[in-house]
Design an enzyme around this catalytic site. Sequence first.
Site, mmCIF file in Angstrom:
data_model
loop_
_atom_site.group_PDB
_atom_site.id
_atom_site.type_symbol
_atom_site.label_atom_id
_atom_site.label_comp_id
_atom_site.label_asym_id
_atom_site.label_seq_id
_atom_site.Cartn_x
_atom_site.Cartn_y
_atom_site.Cartn_z
ATOM 1 N N GLN A 215 0.846 -1.193 0.000
ATOM 2 C CA GLN A 215 0.000 0.000 0.000
ATOM 3 C C GLN A 215 0.878 1.238 0.000
ATOM 4 O O GLN A 215 1.928 1.274 0.644
ATOM 5 C CB GLN A 215 -0.922 -0.007 1.233
ATOM 6 N N SER A 216 0.480 2.271 -0.754
ATOM 7 C CA SER A 216 1.232 3.523 -0.845
ATOM 8 C C SER A 216 2.638 3.254 -1.382
ATOM 9 O O SER A 216 2.770 2.755 -2.493
ATOM 10 C CB SER A 216 1.247 4.219 0.523
ATOM 11 N N ALA A 217 3.678 3.554 -0.603
ATOM 12 C CA ALA A 217 5.031 3.230 -1.077
ATOM 13 C C ALA A 217 5.191 1.728 -1.269
ATOM 14 O O ALA A 217 5.987 1.281 -2.096
ATOM 15 C CB ALA A 217 6.074 3.747 -0.092
ATOM 16 N N HIS A 447 -6.252 8.295 2.130
ATOM 17 C CA HIS A 447 -5.120 7.430 1.803
ATOM 18 C C HIS A 447 -4.898 6.428 2.930
ATOM 19 O O HIS A 447 -4.668 6.795 4.075
ATOM 20 C CB HIS A 447 -3.885 8.306 1.608
#
Length: 539
Positions: A215-217, A447
Site C-alpha cells: 500500500q502507498s510506497a 489514503h
Amino acid sequence: MMLNFIFLCLSLSSAVTCSKSTASGRSLLAGPPTVTLDYGTFVGFQDSAGITQYRGVRFADAPIGDLRWQAPVFPPSQRLGRVNATQFGKACIAATQTSVTTGTSEDCLFGNVYIPASHQPGTNLPVLVWFHGGGFQGGDSHSATPNPILQSNRSVIFVSFEYRLGQFGFLGGAQIKENGALNAGLLDQRAALRWVQRYICHFGGDSKRVTIWGQSAGAGSTMFQLLGNGGNTGGLFRAAMGDSPSLSYLPSFTDFYVQDIFMQFSGLAGCNPSGEIDVMSCLRSADSNTLALAGSHTIGARASTLFTFAPIIDGTFLAERPVEAFRNGRFAHVPVLFGSNADEGAHWSASLRDGSANTSMPNATETTVFNFIKGQFATFTRPSFDKAVSDFYPLSDYNGSFSLQGQQMYGEMRYICTAALITGAVGGEGLGAYHYHYENPHLGSFHGDELAAFFPGSTAANADDKLLFAAMDDFWTSFVVSEKPTAENGPAASWTSVLTTDGSPHIQLQPQNIVSEKITDALSARCAFWHSLTEELKS
C-alpha cells in the site's frame, strides 16, 4: 571472512528442497512450531486464533559498515543456530529519526511468516508477500497482522518484510553508483522475494504461486518490482497487487536534484564531498546516530517536500520511468489488481512546514497550490499548472477552496491515475487486470483507509462496513489463489477485467454498493494530461 564467503557460495550453488513428508517444514515432534533452514532453526508460536507465526526471520546479512549502500547479501552468510522467532526483528531506521530509537536499527532485514490455522501439513499454499508503505522514508511490517486475511474463505500464507528506508535505502548520487548500489531498498525487496523462492516451501508455501502486495510506497514498490530489470521477474512472483500506488518524482542518479541531496547529506554527516577524503569510506565508517541525524536534517531543509529520499532511475534495476515503461510494454506480464481511494490527496499539504506550499493556510492562493505540487515534482512548471487549472481543475469546481483543488490534483496525479495506468497497460496486453475505487462515507476514504478491511485496527465499523470488508478480503485472497477476484461473502458484483488503456472499467467498493463502473471521460482526460507530462514531471 573466508569461511563466510565459502558458506555463501555453497548456499548459492545448492538448491533447498522440501520433502513431501515435511512440506510445511514444521517439526513433527510435540512442542512449538519449528522450521529448520540451511542457515538456522526458527522457533515460532501459534496465536489464539490458531495462526502459526514466525517473526524476525533474517533474510539477508546486516547492511552495516562496508555493506551500507550495497546490494543485500543473500542468503545470510552466517549460521544462526537456534533462533527465537516469536518477536519482531528491529525495524529499519526512518528518515525522520534524529537518532537510533528503541526498536529500530540498520540491522533490520527481517521477515515474518504467518500460516493459517486451516493449513494442512503436506500441502503447499499460495503465498502473499506484503511490502509496507511510508513514503520510502518510514513505516514497518509490524502492524500488518493479517488475521482477517488468513481467516477468509481462501487459505494463503502471508509474508511481510522490512527494507532499508530513507538515506539508508534510497540515497542517490554518482558516488554510490560507482561504489555501491542505488535503490538499495528495492534490492532488499528483491532479495526478500528470492528468500521466498528458496525457503517458503519449508513453511508450507508454494513458491510457484507468489503474489506481491503493498500500500502507498508498498504499492509503489510492487509497481517498481513489475518494472525492475525491464520487466524480468526472474520467476519471483506470478501476480501483483497495489493499494494506492505512488507515482513519485523519479529523477536520474545523474540529475543535480539527486546529487544535491547526496552532497548535503554527506556534509551533514561530517563527510564533506568537496574535500580530499573518500566520501563513501567516511559514510560507511560513520555511526548510525550520525547518519540518522544527517538524514533528518536533510529532510528538514526541504520544507515543501513530503518525501526527499525515494527511488530514482539507476540505469540498472530501474532504467525507465513508469509512464514510459507501461506505455511501451516493458513491464512484467503478470495479472494485477490495483486501485485507489476517493480522497487520496487530502491532508498532505496541511502537513508541510512551508506556509507558501500549505494550502490549508487562510491566505492560500493558486500559487500556494502550485508550490505544493512543485514541492513534490521539482521540475513542474507554472505553464503546465495553469493549463491544469484552466482545462481540468477550475477553482469553481471546488467552491473556491484552494485546499480541495490541490488535494484533487495531487490525489489523481500521484495515486488515482497511477492505478489506472498500471491496470490499463496490463489489460491492454490481454492479461487479467483488476482496478478498484474505494469509497466509504462512514469510515472515510483517505489514503490508507481501505486497509481497515485487511488488518485489525478499525473499531467503528458497522454491519455494512464489515460486509464490505468481508467481500474485499475475499476479492484479494481469491486473486492470490486463482488470479481472479471473486467474493462469496456479502454483497458482491462480477469484477470485470480492465478492457481499455485508461483502466476502465473499475469496481466501485462502497458499503451496500459493489458495482462495476466505466471510468468517466473527465477522469480519463485528467489522467491523460498528467501522463503527457512524464518528461517534465519525471514520473
